[in-house]
Motif scaffolding. Structure first.
Motif, PDB file in Angstrom:
ATOM      1  N   LEU A 233       0.860  -1.187   0.000  1.00  0.00           N
ATOM      2  CA  LEU A 233       0.000   0.000   0.000  1.00  0.00           C
ATOM      3  C   LEU A 233       0.889   1.226   0.000  1.00  0.00           C
ATOM      4  O   LEU A 233       1.860   1.307   0.758  1.00  0.00           O
ATOM      5  CB  LEU A 233      -0.884  -0.009   1.252  1.00  0.00           C
ATOM      6  N   LEU A 234       0.556   2.212  -0.858  1.00  0.00           N
ATOM      7  CA  LEU A 234       1.330   3.442  -0.884  1.00  0.00           C
ATOM      8  C   LEU A 234       0.442   4.612  -1.271  1.00  0.00           C
ATOM      9  O   LEU A 234      -0.658   4.455  -1.784  1.00  0.00           O
ATOM     10  CB  LEU A 234       2.530   3.333  -1.827  1.00  0.00           C
ATOM     11  N   ARG A 235       0.970   5.804  -0.988  1.00  0.00           N
ATOM     12  CA  ARG A 235       0.363   7.028  -1.499  1.00  0.00           C
ATOM     13  C   ARG A 235       1.428   7.797  -2.260  1.00  0.00           C
ATOM     14  O   ARG A 235       2.634   7.630  -2.020  1.00  0.00           O
ATOM     15  CB  ARG A 235      -0.208   7.890  -0.370  1.00  0.00           C
ATOM     16  N   VAL A 236       0.991   8.619  -3.192  1.00  0.00           N
ATOM     17  CA  VAL A 236       1.900   9.459  -3.966  1.00  0.00           C
ATOM     18  C   VAL A 236       1.729  10.895  -3.486  1.00  0.00           C
ATOM     19  O   VAL A 236       0.617  11.423  -3.456  1.00  0.00           O
ATOM     20  CB  VAL A 236       1.615   9.358  -5.472  1.00  0.00           C
ATOM     21  N   ARG A 237       2.822  11.510  -3.092  1.00  0.00           N
ATOM     22  CA  ARG A 237       2.773  12.877  -2.590  1.00  0.00           C
ATOM     23  C   ARG A 237       2.553  13.867  -3.731  1.00  0.00           C
ATOM     24  O   ARG A 237       2.770  13.534  -4.907  1.00  0.00           O
ATOM     25  CB  ARG A 237       4.071  13.212  -1.863  1.00  0.00           C
ATOM     26  N   PRO A 238       2.175  15.091  -3.381  1.00  0.00           N
ATOM     27  CA  PRO A 238       2.000  16.114  -4.426  1.00  0.00           C
ATOM     28  C   PRO A 238       3.244  16.346  -5.276  1.00  0.00           C
ATOM     29  O   PRO A 238       3.142  16.734  -6.443  1.00  0.00           O
ATOM     30  CB  PRO A 238       1.629  17.372  -3.625  1.00  0.00           C
ATOM     31  N   ASP A 239       4.441  16.095  -4.700  1.00  0.00           N
ATOM     32  CA  ASP A 239       5.666  16.295  -5.486  1.00  0.00           C
ATOM     33  C   ASP A 239       6.025  15.080  -6.337  1.00  0.00           C
ATOM     34  O   ASP A 239       7.070  15.063  -6.998  1.00  0.00           O
ATOM     35  CB  ASP A 239       6.836  16.659  -4.563  1.00  0.00           C
ATOM     36  N   GLY A 240       5.165  14.059  -6.317  1.00  0.00           N
ATOM     37  CA  GLY A 240       5.387  12.883  -7.149  1.00  0.00           C
ATOM     38  C   GLY A 240       6.161  11.766  -6.494  1.00  0.00           C
ATOM     39  O   GLY A 240       6.273  10.673  -7.057  1.00  0.00           O
ATOM     40  N   THR A 241       6.706  11.990  -5.292  1.00  0.00           N
ATOM     41  CA  THR A 241       7.411  10.920  -4.587  1.00  0.00           C
ATOM     42  C   THR A 241       6.411   9.983  -3.924  1.00  0.00           C
ATOM     43  O   THR A 241       5.281  10.365  -3.630  1.00  0.00           O
ATOM     44  CB  THR A 241       8.376  11.483  -3.527  1.00  0.00           C
ATOM     45  N   GLU A 242       6.851   8.757  -3.692  1.00  0.00           N
ATOM     46  CA  GLU A 242       5.975   7.748  -3.094  1.00  0.00           C
ATOM     47  C   GLU A 242       6.276   7.574  -1.615  1.00  0.00           C
ATOM     48  O   GLU A 242       7.419   7.677  -1.177  1.00  0.00           O
ATOM     49  CB  GLU A 242       6.159   6.402  -3.806  1.00  0.00           C
ATOM     50  N   GLN A 243       5.241   7.310  -0.849  1.00  0.00           N
ATOM     51  CA  GLN A 243       5.383   6.924   0.556  1.00  0.00           C
ATOM     52  C   GLN A 243       4.714   5.559   0.724  1.00  0.00           C
ATOM     53  O   GLN A 243       3.496   5.435   0.638  1.00  0.00           O
ATOM     54  CB  GLN A 243       4.721   7.933   1.494  1.00  0.00           C
ATOM     55  N   VAL A 244       5.533   4.536   0.904  1.00  0.00           N
ATOM     56  CA  VAL A 244       5.009   3.188   1.121  1.00  0.00           C
ATOM     57  C   VAL A 244       4.465   3.095   2.543  1.00  0.00           C
ATOM     58  O   VAL A 244       5.164   3.413   3.508  1.00  0.00           O
ATOM     59  CB  VAL A 244       6.092   2.129   0.882  1.00  0.00           C
ATOM     60  N   LEU A 245       3.234   2.682   2.672  1.00  0.00           N
ATOM     61  CA  LEU A 245       2.594   2.549   3.981  1.00  0.00           C
ATOM     62  C   LEU A 245       2.568   1.099   4.455  1.00  0.00           C
ATOM     63  O   LEU A 245       2.529   0.841   5.657  1.00  0.00           O
ATOM     64  CB  LEU A 245       1.170   3.111   3.921  1.00  0.00           C
TER      65      LEU A 245
END
Length: 579
Positions: A182-194
């Motif tokens: 599961l991940l989200r993509v930040r407004p700057d385009g980088t990913e944060q894996v949750l």
């Protein structure tokens, strides 16, 4: 039983008529139903006893995903890439597209979306010429809530009985359980894996400092193991919670599989410092079985910070300002920490500042009742329990009486500096959530409310700061007074929530500015489960950058306890190397 094309057609027809089908994948079984069928989704939710926790959905193709969610180019790349994770997207409904049932993710502006990643998934949606079926399916892990995912075919028939109406399997055995990432993509385009699992493990992470062969067991929640040797570390799959025998057995299987894959023979075991953690007892048992010394115990928030440092390639020669916000972690003083500003490297840490503590009445019982946390915070701040407050109204007179006596006498009221618990308390004070039926429910709903009013104004509630012997204390009492005054004047809950988020971010920037002035350090690490809150993380990063600080945020390694083991690994290896 039906086979081949007949089985696929039968499963597709069952889904189209509101049934729940257990579908075998590559890392375990899913429970699937038509995501547009309210009755089917409600039935699945009731059978899994899932409460209001959101489901993820699988879309037949990217075009269908674009009909139910807004996608940036970076989100589309993440969704369609070879790892095929669940990606958190902003919900939307396009004319003529599928209308997702409200029961899929109640109250959330986001929806978790993934695409087919096995031949069975593709065939289940149908090839050209096949009878039509649902184009969007709820796909949730095949298990009862709190249990490990089911992988064995015979096991599936018994453990998923009562959950599924039918089973769709294939003839390839599953060697190792592996949940969806599961991940989200930040407004700057980088990913944060949750959640780091299928598609991400066991791909190695390069370490900035070499480590001796070691095993780190992680924590009790969102457990994931990590092994390291030399310049590389390998995470195991997401296990989940270790609160029962099934979870502990799943962790043991994952360890055996990971050691076999990597060829690592541990000469060191690391664990959380909490003396009562199941994971700590597991570590002691494994060290004994391997003929190794006692495990190295690593403080929880130090491990969080070290995890982010290692991910970003820091060699530890210079400390960082670590901001570690989460729900709970065993502190150096024996209390519950979770709102921490630590000056840390791999060798150690010093507590520079922390959220002012408040009682945690009843421990875990309070966590499930944010209204009690709210009243405990008001009690600690010397603020009255006004009967007009939502948190007071949510409690019965009997509950209020017991809670007041409990706080006055200090019965089962361990102090906590947890930022996660402050979010829970504010969720209740704003009227957003008084009773939590799944982990982080109150904080998630508070974030969703704040998102509605993100652009309403720029006001931020103030914290107080108390200098003195020991660390700086960040006092939420002024914030609570300002919030209650706004509430009494009729300010909507989303505006209250947004001002709270901005207030926390402003406090983070202020304390980190003070830490820089006192130490000369200029690098800030944001870590801990609270920073899965995208609104807060983005606001903190913006404010810290604005005052000239370098900000490091998690990417491939989860900010919550799913990334804890990496930090344990590098801290323990450094400690033993010094010895």
């Amino acid at each position: 039983p039906a086979r081949d094309a007949e089985a696929l057609a039968a499963a597709r027809n069952l889904l189209a008529t509101g049934r729940i089908v257990a579908v075998k994948g590559v890392g375990g079984y899913h429970l699937a139903c038509d995501a547009t069928d309210s009755r089917a989704v409600a039935a699945l939710r009731a059978r899994k006893e899932r409460g209001g926790k959101a489901f993820a959905v699988m879309c037949a193709d990217p075009a269908t995903a674009e009909q139910i969610a807004d996608l940036t180019e970076a989100e589309r790349t993440a969704l369609t890439g070879p790892r095929r994770p669940i990606v958190l997207l902003r919900r939307r409904t396009r004319p003529g597209g599928p209308r997702i049932a409200d029961e899929v993710c109640p109250g959330s502006p986001h929806i978790g979306v993934l695409l087919p990643y096995t031949p069975v998934h593709t065939l289940l949606f149908g090839l050209p010429g096949d009878p039509p079926g649902p184009r969007v399916l709820v796909m949730t892990s095949g298990n009862r809530s709190g249990e490990p995912i089911v992988t064995d075919d015979e096991d599936a028939l018994t453990r998923l009985a009562g959950l599924a109406d039918a089973w769709l399997a294939h003839d390839r055995p599953i060697a190792s359980p592996c949940d969806d990432s599961l991940l989200r993509v930040r407004p700057d385009g980088t990913e944060q894996v949750l959640r780091r699992s299928r598609g991400h493990v066991p791909r190695p992470l390069r370490l900035p400092v070499p480590v001796r062969p070691a095993l780190a067991v992680g924590g009790d929640l969102k457990n994931a193991l990590c092994v390291g040797d030399g310049e590389h570390a390998w995470f195991g799959p997401h296990i989940g919670d270790l609160g029962d025998l099934a979870g502990l057995e799943a962790a043991a299987r994952a360890e055996r599989h990971l050691l076999r894959l990597t060829g690592v023979t541990p000469t060191l075991v690391a664990a959380d410092r909490h003396p009562g953690y199941h994971s700590a007892r597991l570590a002691r048992r494994r060290a004994d079985e391997l003929g190794l010394p006692e495990p190295v115990s690593v403080q929880h928030h130090h491990a969080h910070i070290a995890s982010a440092m290692a991910e970003h390639g820091l060699d530890g020669a210079r400390p960082v300002i670590g901001v570690a916000f989460d729900g709970t972690g065993y502190g150096d003083d024996g209390t519950v920490w979770g709102g921490e500003f630590l000056l840390a490297d791999y060798a150690g840490h010093r507590r520079f500042a922390h959220l002012a503590p408040a009682p945690l009445p009843g421990g875990d019982a309070a966590v499930a009742n944010p209204c009690r946390l709210a009243l405990a915070r008001l009690w600690a701040a010397g603020l009255d329990w006004d009967p007009r407050l939502p948190s007071v109204a949510a409690c019965s007179p009997e509950e209020l009486g017991v809670l007041r006596r409990q706080l006055e006498r200090g019965l089962a009221c361990v102090p906590t500096s947890s930022m996660g618990r402050l979010f829970d308390a504010v969720a209740s004070l704003t009227g957003v959530c008084h009773r939590a039926h799944y982990e982080a429910q109150a904080a998630l709903e508070l974030e969703a409310a704040a998102g509605e009013a993100r652009e309403a104004d720029t006001l931020a509630y103030p914290f107080g700061y108390t200098d003195g012997p020991g660390p700086l204390r960040c006092d939420p009492a002024p914030l609570l007074r300002a919030l209650l005054a706004d509430q009494r004047s009729g300010t909507p809950a989303p505006v209250l929530a947004a001002r709270f988020h901005r207030g926390v971010a402003r406090a983070v920037a202020e304390i980190c500015r003070r830490a820089r002035a006192a130490t000369g350090l200029t690098t800030v690490v944001l870590t801990g489960g609270v920073f899965a809150n995208g609104l807060l993380e983005d606001e903190c990063a913006a404010r810290l950058t604005a005052v000239g600080l370098t900000v490091l945020r998690h990417g491939e390694v989860p900010p919550g306890d799913g990334g804890l083991a990496l930090g344990q690994l590098v801290v323990a290896a450094h400690e033993r190397r010094r010895e």
